[in-house]
Design an enzyme around this catalytic site. Structure first.
Site: not given
Ligand code: NAD
Length: 478
Positions: A232-233, A236-237, A254, A288
């Protein structure tokens, strides 16, 4: 299913049962093409998440003891049922997240290879024998599954990410709790139906739908979670990385990208142009590994911009079920605002804009030139059909500018000069590099992933096997 409207209400899948959210709350899952209601989905709570983690933990001891033959058979059966249910999966990719048919079929086909490759992994969970300094000792490493794996997936390639990560986790003997994107719960619910039909034991795979911001922490910070794999973004990662660091939970992340393509003066533009277009505009730039930066050596620059400007007027924006359609709707109002603000910020600060208009929720393919450092689009991921083209005076300048980013996911270089191509591959600060190919490329068994703001660790059969298992040292004194 609501008989009058055909609108489904999606449930959690916990311990082999389909269940509503605690309290019966739901949220709306919208079709991004026109923001119409696609489905209602269970709005999971922390208690729902706890139940799912409990079910996965309870299932683990028996599942760990299953044989490679059993896991291989279940996974191959998943692939067979996916083929039988191709229409359901492809329709879902089109109507739930706005995939044009070409992207939906690409994702479906990739998803099949992910599951079949995972089936092959079941027989490859190996340790090794190790020489010992102690006379008469047999020394070895044995590889064991970790336990309960938390899988968190994004909206844009939900089938690729679900098939790869869930199938690899199950192949090596872990059980799973899956939090899918709130924008793509149905795709994961379909996959859970397939997993159940394939015969996986109850509790091995559990799905809790809901809002990541509300229940994500209940998943990632739970003491019974043994591994977290998040796609995800970057924002948030980073948050998940901090939680995992505190709890010492191993993880792979990722995340986002700002992937560069460098085109040197000896490149053949006839071959480059269709690949360049594919590498940014597929699924409306919501990839991505999309190439959102092109660095073109000065002798080709004007011709490249001219040809690209022609191509973008012809990129399909029609019916999502028309094979010529490429451009997808941007997934959410927030994402539409982000794309608009990046384009308007660049325009206001002096960029030349080709495209940039909207048809409904779809942004036309957009090329930016005369882009400078102070523009948001220069360094920040847009996640839309927008790319910047910069002139460079040498290969060295191209490498330097390609590396001028906090991200490091995919990259590409077009040239016939093998020395420069390999120098680029060795020196680009990205997890992946494609020579004379587009930045968008993925296969089940490759080490897929990025560096810096693009993430930590790699995915793929071998990489997931190593990440989702642990070695134990065992000796036998003879
Ligand atoms: P997102 O970060 O908004 O959401 C991803 C997932 O995180 C969703 O399932 C969401 O519910 C969940 N989530 C939200 N808050 C959480 C929390 N506190 N704890 C746990 N989970 C939480 O990303 P998105 O908009 O769905 O996807 C787009 C982003 O994903 C882009 O940045 C894109 O580059 C990236 N992406 C990366 C890869 C890769 O392999 N590197 C692949 C696809 C997408």
């Amino acid at each position: 299913m609501d008989a009058k409207t055909d609108i489904k209400t999606l449930q959690h899948f916990i311990g082999g049962e389909w269940v509503d959210a605690e309290g019966g709350n739901t949220f709306e899952d919208l079709n991004p093409l026109d923001d119409s209601l696609y489905a209602n989905a269970a709005r999971g709570t922390g208690n729902d998440m706890r139940k799912a983690i409990g079910a996965a933990k309870a299932a683990f001891p028996a599942y760990k003891e299953t044989t490679p033959t059993e896991r291989e058979r279940w996974l191959l059966r998943v692939a067979e049922i996916m083929e039988e249910r191709q229409k359901d999966l492809v329709d879902c990719l089109i109507d739930e997240i706005g995939s044009p048919i070409g992207k939906a079929m690409f994702e479906f086909t990739k998803g099949l290879t992910m599951v079949r490759a995972a089936a092959g992994l079941c027989r490859n969970v190996r340790g090794e024998t190790i020489p010992s300094d102690r006379p008469g000792t047999v020394s070895m490493s044995i590889r064991e599954p970790l336990g309960v794996v938390a899988v968190i997936t994004p909206f844009n390639v939900p089938l690729i990410k679900t098939t790869r990560l869930v199938a690899n986790a199950l192949a090596v003997g872990n059980t799973v709790v899956h939090l899918p994107s709130e924008m793509a719960p149905h795709l994961t619910v379909l996959f859970a139906e397939i997993i159940a039909e394939a015969g996986f034991p109850a509790g091995t795979y559990n799905v809790v739908t809901g809002m990541g911001a509300e229940i994500g922490d209940d998943l990632t910070s739970d003491g019974d979670i043994d591994f977290v794999t998040f796609t995800g973004s970057s924002v948030v990662g980073q948050h998940i990385n901090e939680i995992c660091a505190k709890n010492k939970t191993p993880n792979t992340l990722e995340l986002g990208g700002k992937s560069p393509t460098v085109i040197l003066a000896d490149a053949d533009l006839d071959k480059v142009m269709p690949l360049a277009a594919r590498s940014i505009f597929m699924f409306g730039g919501q990839a991505c590994i999309a190439s959102s930066r092109f660095y073109v050596e000065r002798p080709l620059y004007d011709e490249f911009v001219k040809r690209f400007s022609m191509i973008v007027t012809k990129i399909g924006m029609g019916d999502l079920r028309d094979p010529d359609t490429v451009i997808a709707p941007a997934i959410s109002p927030r994402q539409r605002e982000r794309i608009k603000s990046h384009i308007e910020d660049a325009r206001a600060k002096g960029a030349t804009v080709v495209g940039g208009e909207w048809e409904g929720n779809r942004c036309k393919p957009t090329l930016l030139t005369d882009v400078s450092e102070e523009m948001t689009v220069c360094k920040t991921e847009t996640f839309g059909p927008v790319t910047s083209i910069y002139p460079i005076d040498s290969y060295e300048e191209g490498l330097e500018k390609a590396n001028d980013t906090e991200y490091g996911l995919s990259s590409a270089i077009f040239t016939h000069d093998i020395d420069k191509a390999f120098h680029f591959a060795r020196n680009i600060g990205a997890g992946m590099c494609h020579i004379n190919g587009p930045t968008i490329h993925d296969e089940a068994h490759v080490p897929f992933g990025g560096n810096g703001e693009s993430g930590v660790g790699r995915e793929g059969t071998d990489a997931d096997m190593e990440a989702m298992t642990e070695l134990k040292w065992v000796t036998v004194q003879l």
